[in-house]
Every structure is written in structure tokens, then in C-alpha cells.
Design an enzyme around this catalytic site. Sequence first.
Site, PDB file in Angstrom:
ATOM      1  N   GLU A 144      12.939   3.826  -8.104  1.00 23.98           N
ATOM      2  CA  GLU A 144      13.661   4.957  -7.503  1.00 23.98           C
ATOM      3  C   GLU A 144      12.886   6.263  -7.663  1.00 23.98           C
ATOM      4  O   GLU A 144      13.470   7.350  -7.677  1.00 23.98           O
ATOM      5  CB  GLU A 144      15.062   5.107  -8.121  1.00 23.98           C
ATOM      6  CG  GLU A 144      15.996   3.971  -7.824  1.00 23.98           C
ATOM      7  CD  GLU A 144      16.309   3.823  -6.346  1.00 23.98           C
ATOM      8  OE1 GLU A 144      16.941   4.721  -5.774  1.00 23.98           O
ATOM      9  OE2 GLU A 144      15.927   2.797  -5.767  1.00 23.98           O
ATOM     10  N   SER A 151       5.021   5.144  -4.480  1.00 22.80           N
ATOM     11  CA  SER A 151       5.766   6.378  -4.678  1.00 22.80           C
ATOM     12  C   SER A 151       5.833   7.231  -3.414  1.00 22.80           C
ATOM     13  O   SER A 151       6.754   8.025  -3.244  1.00 22.80           O
ATOM     14  CB  SER A 151       5.120   7.192  -5.814  1.00 22.80           C
ATOM     15  OG  SER A 151       5.212   6.494  -7.037  1.00 22.80           O
ATOM     16  N   GLY A 210       0.804  -1.220   0.000  1.00 20.24           N
ATOM     17  CA  GLY A 210       0.000   0.000   0.000  1.00 20.24           C
ATOM     18  C   GLY A 210       0.827   1.255   0.000  1.00 20.24           C
ATOM     19  O   GLY A 210       0.332   2.344   0.297  1.00 20.24           O
TER      20      GLY A 210
END
Length: 399
Positions: free
Chosen positions: A376, A133, A130
Site C-alpha cells: 500500500e 511503488s 516493472g
Amino acid sequence: MINLELPKKLQMAQNMSHQLASTVFRPIARKYDKIEHCDTPQELIPIGQMLKSMGMSSETGGKDSSDSVKNGANMMQVLATGEMSWGCIGLMLSIPGLGLGNAAIQAVGTPEQKKKFGALHCAMAITEPGCGSDSAAVKTSAVLDGDEWVLNGEKIFATAASRGDAVVVWATLDKHKGKAAIKSFVVEQGTPGMSIVRCEDKMGLRVSDTAAILFSDCRIPKDNILGSAEIADTAEARKKAFGGVMQTFDNTRPPVGAMAYGVARAALEITKDLLLKEGVELNYDRTINNSSALQAEMYRMEAELEAARLLILKAAWMADNKQPNSKQASMCKAKAGRVGNKITLKCVELCGSLGYGEELLVEKFARDSKILDIFEGTQQIQQLIIARNVLGKSSSELK
């Protein structure tokens, strides 16, 4: 200021990395792309040992002739990463001893921790089911119990987690205190309570293992927390504390940009060679308006690729010279990630049936390049970080 001429020491490292990519990675790239889930490729074990003997540490690279300018580990890493990615990104990410977790240790670890864990192959576990980003939304918990931290939670998409010697895990000390409570912990492989749930099937980077990890009352020594265990109690201190954790990305985003640059350059070179065999020669004496549509397309891709390369070098140089590079790290990652994906897909198109088939590596490069615009930090996250830096806004002011 940055000198775009590489010193001889870096040129030697770059040439050595290219030779490695050409003689070792390229010949076996297709083989391991088809195998996918496997142990560490045997061909990579001596390479890991060689790099370890060379002392790939935070001091690698040394100083240039001027004491005020330093090309160190960051510049060395982006140059080597770019060249090895020209061969195969998945194999490069599978080299024993080189992991994203090592960058985290170098960024926020104490000298003692760097010495203790620096020689290990360390993966990094941030993403959760969950929490993608938004790194600040980490839910994996760490609770101090005597002289041990107890970790509970689940991580996904952890590169090299099943093959590495240890995993750098992001966890929160207090879910109610937000970013300031998020810390990094080193969990060595085989620690009771840590289990590899599965290795993911992927579109690209297939030889590189990407694992899901479960932590169930996993106990690690108290000293395995990277940096301070204190939770900041003021807004400014909280911002600084989380900034220290996020500094990891300032070190790892330029190498990811270098991966995108390397794979795009590889696809572009194969395409140019194929077009040359068909009689399409690039003529740099002509303006783009006096060139064919195909030539103009190639020129534009080369220009985009060069712009990405220069951004990568600047971000790495700033890191080596202890200059804040958060904006530049995001700029180079955003630019290279987008450009790399665009170029590899366009090369598949320009090479026709050869580009789509397995005779050439172009289709593999296109599959590999997609993740470089995602992990990343996604394209959108990079642009958000850049916007905050340019406009002088905080994360709460610009979401």
C-alpha cells in the site's frame, strides 16, 4: 472535531473483533502459518458469512448524536482490523468477502457497481514486474472493443487474488497519456483470458494468498470500469482524474496502519507478560529517567504505538466525514508501518530465545509486520506524499 471516546456501537464492534481474534485466530495462527498454501481456512467461512449478514457496507457505523459528525465504515474498519490483527493478520486478510478491491469499489464505483460487486470478495491488482511503488507506471492495457474491454498484461503480489470472487485491476487506456489514462476494472474470477500464474512463497502473512495474474485478451463487460472511461485533456483535469483512482489508497492505508498497530500491540503484550513473570514490572509513577533501561524501552514503545493509533483514528474519521485525508492516510500508514516493525523486532530481542522460537507467536508477528511497511505504498512513498502536501508541491515538482 474528532471525539476520542468511541460510541457504544463501535465499542461493541471492537470487542466482538477482539473476541474473534482471541478465540478463533490465535489458536490456529501457527497451524496455518506452517501450511501456507491452502484453500480458504474452513474456520473462516462462517466468519465471512456472519460479516456479510451484518451488512459491512459503506454505511456501517451510522451517525453519532451530532448530525455533523459521522463514524462510519472507515472507523469501523480500522477498529475491527486492529483487533483482528492482534490475533493474526494473515487470517484476517483471508476472511471471505473482505478484500482490498472492495475498498476500491466503494471509493470510485457508481451506486450500481457498489450494489453489483459489493457482495463479492474482491482482490486488488496494481503492482507489476516493472511497476512497484510508482503506480502511475502501470503498463497493463485496456482497449475498448465494442461493448467489451480487452485487458492484456501481468500483475504480481495481488492479495487474495486466487481465492477471491473478483479482482480490481489497474490498467491504462493509453500508455502515452500517463496518469489520466489509468482506470480500475472489475474482472470476475473465471473470466476467460485471466489466469492465476502462481501463489508466492512469503516470509510473513503466509496463510494469506498472494498471487501473480496474467491477462491475455481478457474480455470484460463495458460497464466493469470503475468511474468514467474518459481521459482528461487538461493538466488540472488529469490530476483530478488520477486523484480519483488514488483515492482508493486514502481508504486502504488507515486499515494497513491498523494492521501494524494490532500486531505490534500483540507482540508488546506478550513481552510485558513474559517480563512480569521474570519480575520486571512497569511503574508508570516514575519518570523515564528514573526507570531501568528495560522499562524505559517499553515506555517508549508504548508511546510510539499510541501515537500511531491516534493518527489512524484521525485518518479514518476524516474519511467518514468526507474530509480530504490523503496526507493523514499517509502519515498514519508511515508511522504505524515503521513503529510496528520496530516494536515486533524489539520484542523478539527482549524475549530472548522464547522470542526467536516458535513456542510464542512473537517471531511470527515480527515476520508478518515487515510487509506492512511496504505494501500500500512504501515508507519512502508515504513520506513523499506527506512532503508534497505540507509544501504544496505537485508530483512533477517533488519526486
